[in-house]
Design an enzyme around this catalytic site. Structure first.
Site, PDB file in Angstrom:
ATOM      1  N   GLY A 288     -29.537 -28.520  71.865  1.00  0.00           N
ATOM      2  CA  GLY A 288     -29.927 -27.429  71.211  1.00  0.00           C
ATOM      3  C   GLY A 288     -29.342 -27.145  69.650  1.00  0.00           C
TER       4      GLY A 288
ATOM      5  N   CYS B 159     -25.185 -27.175  53.297  1.00  0.00           N
ATOM      6  CA  CYS B 159     -25.056 -28.205  51.945  1.00  0.00           C
ATOM      7  C   CYS B 159     -24.365 -27.819  51.004  1.00  0.00           C
ATOM      8  CB  CYS B 159     -26.541 -28.672  51.604  1.00  0.00           C
ATOM      9  SG  CYS B 159     -27.156 -30.098  52.611  1.00  0.00           S
TER      10      CYS B 159
ATOM     11  N   SER C  71     -29.958 -27.405  65.793  1.00  0.00           N
ATOM     12  CA  SER C  71     -31.259 -27.201  65.171  1.00  0.00           C
ATOM     13  C   SER C  71     -30.944 -27.592  63.737  1.00  0.00           C
ATOM     14  CB  SER C  71     -31.872 -25.670  64.911  1.00  0.00           C
ATOM     15  OG  SER C  71     -30.418 -24.749  64.669  1.00  0.00           O
TER      16      SER C  71
ATOM     17  N   GLU D 245     -25.872 -30.603  91.801  1.00  0.00           N
ATOM     18  CA  GLU D 245     -24.962 -30.212  90.831  1.00  0.00           C
ATOM     19  C   GLU D 245     -25.115 -28.614  90.573  1.00  0.00           C
ATOM     20  OE1 GLU D 245     -27.690 -32.190  90.200  1.00  0.00           O
ATOM     21  OE2 GLU D 245     -26.751 -34.182  89.893  1.00  0.00           O
TER      22      GLU D 245
ATOM     23  N   ASN E 109     -21.767 -30.300  69.264  1.00  0.00           N
ATOM     24  CA  ASN E 109     -23.078 -30.533  69.909  1.00  0.00           C
ATOM     25  C   ASN E 109     -24.187 -31.241  69.037  1.00  0.00           C
ATOM     26  OD1 ASN E 109     -22.416 -28.725  71.876  1.00  0.00           O
ATOM     27  ND2 ASN E 109     -23.213 -26.998  70.885  1.00  0.00           N
TER      28      ASN E 109
ATOM     29  N   HIS F 264     -27.329 -31.221  59.774  1.00  0.00           N
ATOM     30  CA  HIS F 264     -25.989 -31.430  58.933  1.00  0.00           C
ATOM     31  C   HIS F 264     -24.753 -31.680  59.947  1.00  0.00           C
ATOM     32  CE1 HIS F 264     -24.290 -30.835  54.780  1.00  0.00           C
ATOM     33  NE2 HIS F 264     -23.403 -31.142  55.795  1.00  0.00           N
TER      34      HIS F 264
ATOM     35  N   HIS G 282     -21.593 -31.405  61.831  1.00  0.00           N
ATOM     36  CA  HIS G 282     -20.570 -30.359  61.830  1.00  0.00           C
ATOM     37  C   HIS G 282     -20.089 -30.219  63.101  1.00  0.00           C
ATOM     38  CE1 HIS G 282     -24.349 -28.347  62.833  1.00  0.00           C
ATOM     39  NE2 HIS G 282     -23.419 -27.445  63.448  1.00  0.00           N
TER      40      HIS G 282
ATOM     41  N   CYS H 297     -30.734 -25.921  53.800  1.00  0.00           N
ATOM     42  CA  CYS H 297     -29.538 -25.963  54.699  1.00  0.00           C
ATOM     43  C   CYS H 297     -28.522 -25.032  54.433  1.00  0.00           C
ATOM     44  CB  CYS H 297     -29.011 -27.499  54.851  1.00  0.00           C
ATOM     45  SG  CYS H 297     -27.494 -27.609  55.853  1.00  0.00           S
TER      46      CYS H 297
END
Ligand SMILES: [Zn+2]
Ligand SMILES: [Zn+2]
Length: 331
Positions: A142, A36, A144, A299, A136, A147, A149, A33
């Protein structure tokens, strides 16, 4: 916004996301990661062994200081202007396997404090006219890397929705003598059915005008243009209201609830934003477990959201689940 709640039960043959079942929970530390503690990032920089919040420049910035300064003017009626700024990442916790909803209220307060400091620092730069903070969450939007954030875009332009809110806030204050958002909060409190949680100085509600089924706003009750205006008690109350909302999201279907969360703070363009009321918007893309709200004809083609659900019913669902995160019950 158009509500057509009778459409909720129409047959669905589309994609069901993650219908194969939940994956094994990730570990508290992941060697591969980029976020990390102690790990190397894409740029080669190494993360410190941080204990609470980590802020660093995004290694893959969408807006960066290296954006082109000189642009070829387009032909015809079109215009362009150089977009530049800087992008940062804010890790909420050194723990790889927690979400914002699972952090203690004091930890969420520290995250909000770090975001306030970033707004003040970046927003004070003359070339920065706006600081957009967003998270997000979930693979369906989206992400991936799980972790926990969020990201910050500090730009020389103001993002469109915030620009619209700033214009309307200024106009409403001038015409009515009150901040627009105060009247929204007042209407939501008077009705009460869509208020998810309220404490001494903060409130979370699923607004009358919500576009997504579980779209919610969290805000201090007093009008502050940004996080920078909140006192210690207001920060704590805001962290608590946000925590309760996010826990209820996760508890609703006993799964990590995907969303796009944005902090709407006043532009830092030097204009008078006294009528702008800082708030957090959560836009969850799911309307049922594993079922995305797709944007289609009304929309994308027509420019109005077609709501498949009644906001009062969705708010009642969120009010009906526990304030204690389901993962904590097994922990
Ligand atoms: Zn990690
Ligand atoms: Zn907003």
């Amino acid at each position: 916004m158009i509500v057509a709640a009778h459409r909720q039960e129409r047959p669905w043959h589309g994609e069901r996301l993650g219908a194969s079942g939940p994956l094994a929970p990730p570990p508290a530390y992941a060697a591969d990661c980029y976020f990390c503690p102690g790990n190397a990032r894409v740029s080669g920089a190494r993360n410190p062994h941080y204990r609470d919040v980590l802020v660093f420049d995004n290694d893959h910035p969408c807006v960066g200081p290296d954006a082109p300064r000189e642009l070829e003017p387009p032909a015809g009626i079109y215009r362009n202007a150089p977009a530049n700024g800087l992008a940062r990442v804010v890790c909420y916790s050194p723990r790889h396997n927690v979400t914002l909803a699972e952090l203690e209220v004091a930890e969420i307060e520290r995250v909000l404090g770090a975001l306030r400091d970033q707004y003040v620092d970046l927003g004070s730069r003359p070339e920065v006219n706006h600081v957009l903070v967003f998270e997000n969450k979930g693979e369906v939007v989206g992400v991936s890397n799980p972790h926990p954030h969020c990201q910050i875009y500090a730009t020389n332009f103001v993002f469109k929705t915030i620009e619209t809110e700033a214009v309307l806030s200024r106009r409403y204050l001038k015409e009515h003598g009150r901040p627009l958002f105060q009247d929204i909060i007042g209407s939501e409190r008077d009705d009460g059915r869509r208020v998810i949680v309220e404490n001494a100085s903060a409130i979370a509600f699923l607004p009358y005008f919500a576009r997504y089924a579980y779209e919610c706003y969290v805000a201090p009750k007093a009008t502050h243009a940004s996080l920078a205006g909140l006192n210690a008690g207001e920060m704590q109350d805001l962290a608590l209201a946000l925590k309760v909302l996010l826990v209820r999201y996760d508890n609703l279907w006993r799964m990590p609830f995907p969303y796009v969360m944005t902090l709407h703070q006043a532009p830092t363009d030097g204009a008078d934003h006294s009528g702008f009321h800082f708030h957090v918007e959560c836009h969850p893309p799911l309307r049922k477990p594993h079922l995305l709200k797709y944007l289609a004809g009304p929309e994308i083609g027509g420019g109005n959201f077609l709501g498949d659900t009644l906001p009062e019913e969705k708010a009642a669902e969120l009010k009906g689940v526990s304030d204690v995160h389901y993962a904590a019950l097994h922990g």
